[in-house]
Design an enzyme around this catalytic site. Structure first.
Site, mmCIF file in Angstrom:
data_model
loop_
_atom_site.group_PDB
_atom_site.id
_atom_site.type_symbol
_atom_site.label_atom_id
_atom_site.label_comp_id
_atom_site.label_asym_id
_atom_site.label_seq_id
_atom_site.Cartn_x
_atom_site.Cartn_y
_atom_site.Cartn_z
ATOM 1 N N HIS A 307 0.933 -1.124 -0.090
ATOM 2 C CA HIS A 307 -0.076 0.084 0.023
ATOM 3 C C HIS A 307 1.002 1.186 0.153
ATOM 4 O O HIS A 307 2.066 1.211 0.477
ATOM 5 C CB HIS A 307 -0.769 0.091 1.168
ATOM 6 C CG HIS A 307 -2.197 0.931 1.064
ATOM 7 N ND1 HIS A 307 -1.961 2.315 1.473
ATOM 8 C CD2 HIS A 307 -3.259 0.830 0.545
ATOM 9 C CE1 HIS A 307 -3.202 2.839 1.032
ATOM 10 N NE2 HIS A 307 -3.844 2.003 0.713
ATOM 11 N N ASP A 364 -8.001 -4.689 -0.458
ATOM 12 C CA ASP A 364 -8.632 -4.940 -1.769
ATOM 13 C C ASP A 364 -8.412 -6.518 -1.987
ATOM 14 O O ASP A 364 -9.134 -7.218 -2.809
ATOM 15 C CB ASP A 364 -7.897 -4.328 -2.869
ATOM 16 C CG ASP A 364 -8.327 -2.929 -3.115
ATOM 17 O OD1 ASP A 364 -9.716 -2.877 -2.994
ATOM 18 O OD2 ASP A 364 -7.642 -2.012 -3.188
HETATM 19 N N1 CMC Z 1 4.349 -7.238 -5.515
HETATM 20 C C1 CMC Z 1 5.759 -7.238 -5.265
HETATM 21 N N2 CMC Z 1 6.404 -6.255 -5.030
HETATM 22 C C2 CMC Z 1 5.933 -5.086 -4.806
HETATM 23 C C3 CMC Z 1 4.671 -4.974 -4.555
HETATM 24 C C4 CMC Z 1 3.752 -6.129 -5.020
HETATM 25 N N3 CMC Z 1 2.555 -5.984 -5.011
HETATM 26 N N4 CMC Z 1 4.273 -3.895 -4.055
HETATM 27 C C5 CMC Z 1 5.570 -3.193 -4.064
HETATM 28 N N5 CMC Z 1 6.355 -3.899 -4.249
HETATM 29 C C6 CMC Z 1 7.917 -3.780 -4.146
HETATM 30 C C7 CMC Z 1 8.599 -2.974 -5.099
HETATM 31 O O1 CMC Z 1 8.984 -3.623 -6.392
HETATM 32 C C8 CMC Z 1 9.544 -2.158 -4.289
HETATM 33 O O2 CMC Z 1 10.628 -2.993 -4.297
HETATM 34 P P1 CMC Z 1 12.186 -2.732 -4.218
HETATM 35 O O3 CMC Z 1 12.174 -1.473 -2.757
HETATM 36 O O4 CMC Z 1 13.041 -3.674 -4.437
HETATM 37 O O5 CMC Z 1 12.346 -1.799 -5.605
HETATM 38 C C9 CMC Z 1 8.846 -2.063 -3.127
HETATM 39 O O6 CMC Z 1 8.155 -3.089 -2.891
HETATM 40 C C10 CMC Z 1 8.338 -0.699 -2.968
HETATM 41 O O7 CMC Z 1 7.295 -0.584 -3.763
HETATM 42 P P2 CMC Z 1 6.913 0.751 -4.334
HETATM 43 O O8 CMC Z 1 6.265 0.746 -5.591
HETATM 44 O O9 CMC Z 1 7.804 1.875 -4.126
HETATM 45 O O10 CMC Z 1 5.618 1.115 -3.428
HETATM 46 P P3 CMC Z 1 4.435 1.815 -3.259
HETATM 47 O O11 CMC Z 1 4.129 2.670 -2.111
HETATM 48 O O12 CMC Z 1 4.777 3.078 -4.476
HETATM 49 O O13 CMC Z 1 3.391 1.264 -4.270
HETATM 50 C C11 CMC Z 1 1.406 0.090 -4.383
HETATM 51 C C12 CMC Z 1 2.205 1.021 -3.566
HETATM 52 C C13 CMC Z 1 -0.072 -0.179 -3.892
HETATM 53 C C14 CMC Z 1 1.227 0.687 -5.897
HETATM 54 C C15 CMC Z 1 2.279 -1.216 -4.842
HETATM 55 O O14 CMC Z 1 2.401 -1.991 -3.491
HETATM 56 C C16 CMC Z 1 1.330 -2.134 -5.611
HETATM 57 O O15 CMC Z 1 1.464 -2.155 -6.940
HETATM 58 N N6 CMC Z 1 0.491 -3.120 -5.262
HETATM 59 C C17 CMC Z 1 -0.328 -3.828 -6.021
HETATM 60 C C18 CMC Z 1 -1.532 -3.098 -6.383
HETATM 61 C C19 CMC Z 1 -2.640 -3.085 -5.182
HETATM 62 O O16 CMC Z 1 -2.807 -4.201 -4.542
HETATM 63 N N7 CMC Z 1 -2.977 -1.793 -5.127
HETATM 64 C C20 CMC Z 1 -4.069 -1.556 -4.251
HETATM 65 C C21 CMC Z 1 -3.645 -0.592 -3.127
HETATM 66 S S1 CMC Z 1 -4.894 -0.315 -1.948
HETATM 67 C C22 CMC Z 1 -6.235 0.449 -2.669
HETATM 68 C C23 CMC Z 1 -6.414 1.721 -2.601
HETATM 69 O O17 CMC Z 1 -6.368 2.149 -1.450
HETATM 70 O O18 CMC Z 1 -6.295 2.361 -3.310
#
Ligand code: CMC
Length: 429
Positions: A307, A364
């Site tokens: 998240h 989700d």
């Molecule tokens: N699976 C695998 N790796 C992940 C995932 C995942 N679902 N989410 C984050 N990571 C890794 C990412 O590759 C990164 O690794 P590293 O540090 O080695 O480069 C690290 O974790 C941090 O990721 P980030 O992209 O910087 O994290 P963020 O806070 O920008 O992204 C997110 C948050 C929700 C977009 C992401 O976790 C994601 O794509 N999750 C899957 C989609 C999802 O379930 N979204 C629903 C969010 S909840 C609903 C809402 O409130 O809108």
């Protein structure tokens, strides 16, 4: 003396005020930064930028805290109805009996939508994504209520728009579903509560009697409450920015629905079930998919994990997980996809990659599981999220209007070409 911070730019010191929130979170007020220094800040995705001061929702992602108007999400999900929570978010206090009766009655009176809107539905292809239909339908409501388009609208007009939106969103959502099923529209039943009426419009058929299942109704009530607001997330910021141009509330909410649709935001609940189905069709080898998610050369991510602001367990996910277990048990659901979900949750929670990065199952992940158990089709999951989020969008829009906030207009750091002369077509390579 109020606190300030000093910023030194090219050897010159500038002083900026520090703003403190009611939970002691601090922000540097840089609203005069450009005027005083000529500099702007650069913050992709606004991860460190407070776009407003808001008194609606408090969220502490590190400690897994979420409160609406000071009330914990745990208590609200346990004790309140969704309509009460909508009132709380929009008007700032829990309603007394008289206020709640008035609010509920007014919503009930507005549940019908104009019959002409049926013709819009007829024009959509069968199988049209319900979020596309919903966003269009909500925007088109503004054409039926032109008084909502006046930027100097009265408090009475705003109130009517708010009540109409809360009343009509479930009707339009259910109509989108019926359209795709090829079933006749079911009109609202004003003798039922908000969630019961929605379930009846979704699932009743002219050929058989329909009774609202209290287990299902209570699960929907809980899910809508958990989704009702989440401070300045992508869709809410969209609603505020669109509304800041004095666009009407229907159009602002329609834009919010579009923003919510994306798989990185509300669309994740649909993506979760699609991912689980792919895993099952592929033979159910969980480790293979976990490895794919960890592989930096593979764009696959475990949907429903991680998240943007919760780097600890999402408090909503904790509540929903319990609700999901209860619903599955009470309805006696036996579904191989849900078994995969449970196993995946365990594998990921014990894998150091996910643990070290604070990637827990999010709201989700579990909401998708419940919706599937309730026979809500996958492409309607994000619509359910929109139904829940509506009061939050409205409350945030209303706060922005009442605070007379300026039009949203970020700046940029330009990285394109410097000025160059036009080259005629015949002289170009
Ligand atoms: N699976 C695998 N790796 C992940 C995932 C995942 N679902 N989410 C984050 N990571 C890794 C990412 O590759 C990164 O690794 P590293 O540090 O080695 O480069 C690290 O974790 C941090 O990721 P980030 O992209 O910087 O994290 P963020 O806070 O920008 O992204 C997110 C948050 C929700 C977009 C992401 O976790 C994601 O794509 N999750 C899957 C989609 C999802 O379930 N979204 C629903 C969010 S909840 C609903 C809402 O409130 O809108």
């Amino acid at each position: 003396m109020s606190e300030t911070v000093q910023i030194i730019i090219e050897g010159k010191e500038y002083e900026f005020p520090v703003v403190e929130g009611s939970e002691q979170e601090k922000a540097i007020d840089i609203s005069k930064l450009r005027a005083q220094t000529g500099y702007i800040t650069l913050d992709y995705g606004f991860k460190n930028t407070g776009s407003t001061k808001s008194a609606i929702t408090y969220l502490d992602g590190e400690n897994g805290i979420l409160r609406y108007r000071g009330y914990s999400i745990e208590e609200l999900a346990e004790k309140a109805s969704f309509v009460e929570v909508a009132f709380l978010l929009i008007y700032g206090e829990l309603p007394n009996k008289k206020q709640l009766d008035y609010f509920q009655d007014s919503i009930t009176q507005h549940t019908l939508v104009h019959e002409n809107m049926k013709r819009f539905f007829e024009a959509f292809p069968q199988g049209a994504h319900p979020m596309g239909m919903l966003s269009s339908m909500i925007s088109s409501l503004s054409t039926f209520y032109p008084e909502s388009q006046n930027p100097d609208r009265s408090v009475v007009d705003i109130e009517k728009t708010i009540h109409r939106l809360i009343a009509k969103l479930p009707t339009l959502a259910a109509q989108a579903y019926k359209h795709n099923m090829g079933h006749p529209t079911v009109y609202p039943s004003n003798d039922l509560g908000y969630c019961g009426n929605f379930l009846k419009m979704m699932f009743s058929l002219p050929t058989e009697d329909y009774e609202v299942d209290p287990v299902v109704e209570s699960a929907i009530n809980k899910l809508l409450i958990l989704h009702a607001d989440h401070e300045q997330n992508c869709s809410t910021s969209t609603v505020r920015v669109v509304g800041s141009s004095q666009a009407n509330l229907y159009s602002s909410v329609s834009a919010g629905i579009a923003a919510l649709w994306g798989p990185l935001h509300g669309g994740a609940n649909q993506a979760v079930i699609e991912m689980l189905e792919s895993i099952r069709e592929d033979g159910g080898d969980l480790q293979k998919w976990i490895d794919k998610a960890k592989d930096k050369n593979d764009s696959f991510r475990l949907m429903g994990f991680g998240h943007r602001v919760y780097k600890n367990f999402d408090p909503r996910a904790r509540i929903i997980k319990k609700a999901a277990d209860e619903v599955l048990e009470q309805l006696g659901v036996d579904d191989p996809v849900l078994d995969i979900a449970k196993k995946l949750e365990q594998v990921a929670l014990n894998d150091s990659y996910f643990v070290e990065r604070g990637l827990y199952p999010n709201v989700d992940f579990y909401s998708g599981i419940i919706y599937r158990a309730l026979n809500i089709p996958t492409d309607m999951f994000t619509v359910m999220f929109a139904l829940g989020r509506l009061p939050g969008w409205i409350a945030q829009w209303k706060e922005m209007v009442e605070n007379r906030e300026p039009i949203g207009r970020p700046r940029q750091v330009f990285t394109g070409s410097n000025e160059r002369s036009f080259v005629g077509l015949s002289d170009r390579d």
